[in-house]
Scaffold this motif. Structure first.
Motif, PDB file in Angstrom:
ATOM      1  N   ASP A 118       0.831  -1.202   0.000  1.00 27.30           N
ATOM      2  CA  ASP A 118       0.000   0.000   0.000  1.00 27.30           C
ATOM      3  C   ASP A 118       0.868   1.256   0.000  1.00 27.30           C
ATOM      4  O   ASP A 118       0.567   2.229  -0.703  1.00 27.30           O
ATOM      5  CB  ASP A 118      -0.915  -0.023   1.225  1.00 27.30           C
ATOM      6  CG  ASP A 118      -1.915   1.131   1.216  1.00 27.30           C
ATOM      7  OD1 ASP A 118      -2.614   1.296   0.199  1.00 27.30           O
ATOM      8  OD2 ASP A 118      -1.978   1.867   2.220  1.00 27.30           O
ATOM      9  N   ASP A 119       1.978   1.248   0.777  1.00 23.33           N
ATOM     10  CA  ASP A 119       2.894   2.392   0.811  1.00 23.33           C
ATOM     11  C   ASP A 119       3.487   2.673  -0.566  1.00 23.33           C
ATOM     12  O   ASP A 119       3.590   3.821  -1.004  1.00 23.33           O
ATOM     13  CB  ASP A 119       4.028   2.137   1.810  1.00 23.33           C
ATOM     14  CG  ASP A 119       3.568   2.190   3.248  1.00 23.33           C
ATOM     15  OD1 ASP A 119       2.478   2.731   3.491  1.00 23.33           O
ATOM     16  OD2 ASP A 119       4.296   1.682   4.115  1.00 23.33           O
ATOM     17  N   HIS A 126       2.226   1.835  -3.530  1.00 25.52           N
ATOM     18  CA  HIS A 126       1.217   2.333  -4.471  1.00 25.52           C
ATOM     19  C   HIS A 126       0.853   3.796  -4.184  1.00 25.52           C
ATOM     20  O   HIS A 126       0.603   4.567  -5.102  1.00 25.52           O
ATOM     21  CB  HIS A 126      -0.021   1.441  -4.434  1.00 25.52           C
ATOM     22  CG  HIS A 126       0.142   0.176  -5.205  1.00 25.52           C
ATOM     23  ND1 HIS A 126       0.321   0.144  -6.582  1.00 25.52           N
ATOM     24  CD2 HIS A 126       0.187  -1.127  -4.805  1.00 25.52           C
ATOM     25  CE1 HIS A 126       0.458  -1.105  -6.991  1.00 25.52           C
ATOM     26  NE2 HIS A 126       0.389  -1.906  -5.930  1.00 25.52           N
ATOM     27  N   LYS A 127       0.846   4.160  -2.896  1.00 24.29           N
ATOM     28  CA  LYS A 127       0.615   5.568  -2.562  1.00 24.29           C
ATOM     29  C   LYS A 127       1.746   6.434  -3.102  1.00 24.29           C
ATOM     30  O   LYS A 127       1.513   7.519  -3.650  1.00 24.29           O
ATOM     31  CB  LYS A 127       0.509   5.731  -1.043  1.00 24.29           C
ATOM     32  CG  LYS A 127      -0.793   5.235  -0.450  1.00 24.29           C
ATOM     33  CD  LYS A 127      -0.816   5.426   1.063  1.00 24.29           C
ATOM     34  CE  LYS A 127      -2.112   4.927   1.663  1.00 24.29           C
ATOM     35  NZ  LYS A 127      -2.124   5.070   3.153  1.00 24.29           N
ATOM     36  N   THR A 173       1.397   6.823  -6.772  1.00 20.82           N
ATOM     37  CA  THR A 173       0.377   7.830  -7.096  1.00 20.82           C
ATOM     38  C   THR A 173       0.958   9.235  -6.981  1.00 20.82           C
ATOM     39  O   THR A 173       0.671  10.113  -7.815  1.00 20.82           O
ATOM     40  CB  THR A 173      -0.824   7.675  -6.145  1.00 20.82           C
ATOM     41  OG1 THR A 173      -1.344   6.357  -6.260  1.00 20.82           O
ATOM     42  CG2 THR A 173      -1.903   8.692  -6.482  1.00 20.82           C
ATOM     43  N   LYS A 174       1.779   9.463  -5.964  1.00 19.29           N
ATOM     44  CA  LYS A 174       2.423  10.775  -5.817  1.00 19.29           C
ATOM     45  C   LYS A 174       3.335  11.074  -6.993  1.00 19.29           C
ATOM     46  O   LYS A 174       3.360  12.191  -7.510  1.00 19.29           O
ATOM     47  CB  LYS A 174       3.240  10.815  -4.515  1.00 19.29           C
ATOM     48  CG  LYS A 174       2.424  10.866  -3.241  1.00 19.29           C
ATOM     49  CD  LYS A 174       3.348  10.952  -2.033  1.00 19.29           C
ATOM     50  CE  LYS A 174       2.571  10.973  -0.737  1.00 19.29           C
ATOM     51  NZ  LYS A 174       3.469  11.039   0.447  1.00 19.29           N
TER      52      LYS A 174
END
Length: 592
Positions: free
Chosen positions: A553-554, A556-557, A560-561
């Motif tokens: 999850d980290d 993929h976040k 996204t950034k």
């Protein structure tokens, strides 16, 4: 610290380790035929020891009538106990030279009581514990060990420094049985420690007039490769002359031995080098430039950057670097680079200056230590984990380690890639393993982008970890061995692979900085065990799967950034891959 070999105090508190909180241990059983009166004496003394200890550890038993300020911390003491056990404190309290507070307690500063050396808070607490109870407690881990996880703490600098502090306290405050104990302990360090770490032992032995310990330390220094300049900077004149005389005798013996080649020292060259060092001591870099112009001595020949890094103001180091005349990765006669010396000094501004000028953080000493491992072995957990209070100076120990670790993560492959030794091949294998696994993890979360970067860098992936898809091409598989391959050919192959993987990682850092940051942290903190999700108990597997999903999850976040930043710069997220390819092709065309 084992106390079995330690002498009892003048109070003869024997077998006190068998009792706690004033109660008799069930393990104490009078042996057959033992004198019942003797056992009763032991039990009585042990109870007395535990009762006296309450005066030090129980806030409700604060009946102290004097205070000694140690590292800005007031330590309550009892004049009657200290005066009865120590001639030093007997004379001190009799003279009543301390200042008094509102409660009438005498106050003393530890720095005023010591004619030389240093005794920290924890060391003084251990010392007081022995004076009050006759028991020597184990040294606290936070001040007697280092933060290097692979160190056995048998002779690292914090362990030595803590024993040195206890020796100062025992000698200055005149507890002879402790002096004898710590002399034996320091003698044990002399044979194990690095010669740099023998220096503080030699200093305490010299000041405390411990002739046996002085002799052992001097002999170690004489036989070592530590240079005369360092000896003159670190030791008092009397010891310097003693070392110099013994080394001269040693050299004369070598000269009479025809089988030994003795290097010839040019007195004129040595004189000119000394002048450069004195100019650096005076912070006069302009004079250094004049001296360089007047002779054929260079900064490198004088090891001027090593000298400035070890002994001069950080501003002087910066000015010497700005001359552009010194090799920032030069090694001295002992195999230490300038950055190794900076790590020993633990001055963050010097370390940063050297790194900014191209100093290689991955260079190793002859015994396999990098700059960051040197820093770790000099740093106590207490200092490393200390919180910085607002308005106070930041913790230098933590900064030095953090800066060097960050540099190692940023460029783990920095270093001389031209060596063709077996040692270099082993080193390359470790560096390649790091990159192979880092690229494999990247492919797990953003396969198309990672594959594009790898294609551009001509890098096929392999993995040392089960569960990750890997190409088995012989070009990349580090486990494959060609018995006909020479070390030179092997290094050439490894270096080629390393260069391709470096390009892949740098491409990712350039276009996906947030993802790369998460990957760097993962490689540092979680890699060893997390890929093996099926290993361990069910609970351990559950924890690892949870952590794995958090990491995913980290990433993929972060991804996204990175896409958002592409969008803000005028590049659509859908075209990020093609933009990456076009940019690389453009850069290649410019180089051509």
């Amino acid at each position: 610290m084992a106390n079995s070999a330690e002498p009892s105090s003048s109070l003869s508190f024997t077998l006190s380790s068998h009792l706690s909180n004033g109660s008799v241990s069930h393990n104490i059983c009078p042996s057959f035929g033992a004198d019942p009166g003797h056992n009763l004496d032991v039990i009585s003394l042990s109870k007395l020891s535990s009762n006296l200890e309450q005066l030090l550890i129980d806030p409700a038993c604060d009946y102290s009538d004097a205070e000694i300020i140690v590292e800005e911390i007031p330590v309550g003491v009892h004049q009657c106990i200290l005066a009865s056990r120590s001639k030093f404190f007997h004379e001190l309290f009799k003279s009543e030279k301390g200042s008094s507070d509102k409660e009438g307690k005498l106050k003393y500063s530890m720095s005023d009581l010591l004619p030389y050396g240093n005794v920290g808070y924890e060391a003084f607490q251990i010392f007081l514990g022995y004076v009050y109870t006759g028991k020597l407690k184990p040294s606290p881990m936070e001040v007697s060990t280092c933060v290097d996880n692979v160190c056995a703490h048998a002779a690292c600098r914090p362990a030595i420094n803590f024993a040195v502090e206890l020796m100062y306290a025992s000698s200055i405050f005149q507890i002879p049985e402790l002096v004898s104990l710590f002399q034996r302990r320091l003698l044990n360090f002399v044979g194990k420690a690095l010669v740099e770490d023998v220096i503080p032992i030699l200093m305490v032995a010299f000041h405390c007039k411990l002739s046996q310990l002085v002799t052992q330390c001097v002999d170690r220094v004489v036989r070592s490769d530590i240079d005369q300049i360092s000896i003159e900077k670190e030791l008092p004149y009397e010891l310097v002359e003693k070392v110099k005389l013994l080394r001269q005798n040693q050299q004369q013996d070598m000269e009479t031995d025809a089988s030994v080649d003795v290097p010839v020292v040019d007195p004129l060259c040595l004189k000119r080098i000394t002048r450069i060092h004195k100019a650096l001591d005076s912070d006069d870099v302009e004079l250094v430039k004049l001296l360089l112009n007047e002779s054929d001595i260079t900064l490198d020949k004088a090891n001027a950057l090593h000298y400035a890094t070890a002994y001069c103001d950080p501003k002087v180091v910066s000015e010497v670097l700005s001359l552009g005349l010194a090799d920032v990765n030069l090694r001295n006669s002992r195999g230490y680079s300038v950055l190794h010396i900076a790590a020993m000094r633990k001055e963050p501004s010097i370390i940063v200056s050297l790194l900014s000028k191209g100093a290689c953080a991955s260079d190793l000493t002859s015994d396999g230590q990098s700059a960051v491992s040197i820093c770790r072995r000099l740093t106590r957990p207490k200092d490393y984990h200390a919180k910085t209070e607002q308005g106070k100076e930041t913790n230098k120990d933590r900064i030095c380690i953090d800066v060097l670790e960050r540099e190692m993560r940023r460029n783990p492959l920095a270093g001389d890639a031209t060596t063709s030794s077996h040692t270099m091949a082993d080193d390359l294998h470790m560096k390649l393993l790091y990159l192979e696994n880092r690229v494999a993890f990247a492919r797990l979360f953003f396969p198309s982008e990672a594959k594009l970067a790898m294609d551009i860098a001509h890098a096929e992936t392999t993995s040392e970890f089960a569960g990750l898809s890997a190409s088995k091409g012989s070009n990349g598989n580090l486990r494959e061995v060609d018995l006909n391959e020479t070390p030179i050919v092997q290094n050439k192959r490894l270096l080629s692979r390393m260069e391709a993987l470096m390009k892949t990682v740098e491409m990712g850092r350039r276009y996906f900085p947030h993802c790369s940051e998460v990957l760097d942290k993962f490689m540092e903190d979680d890699l060893p065990d997390l890929f093996y999700l099926e290993k361990g108990t069910q609970e351990e597997q559950r924890i690892k799967r949870t952590r794995f999903m958090e990491l995913k999850d980290d990433v993929h976040k972060a991804f996204t950034k990175d896409k958002a930043e592409f969008s803000r710069s005028g590049i659509s997220s859908s075209s990020s891959s093609s933009s990456l390819r076009d940019s690389v092709h453009y850069n290649k065309a410019r180089k051509v």
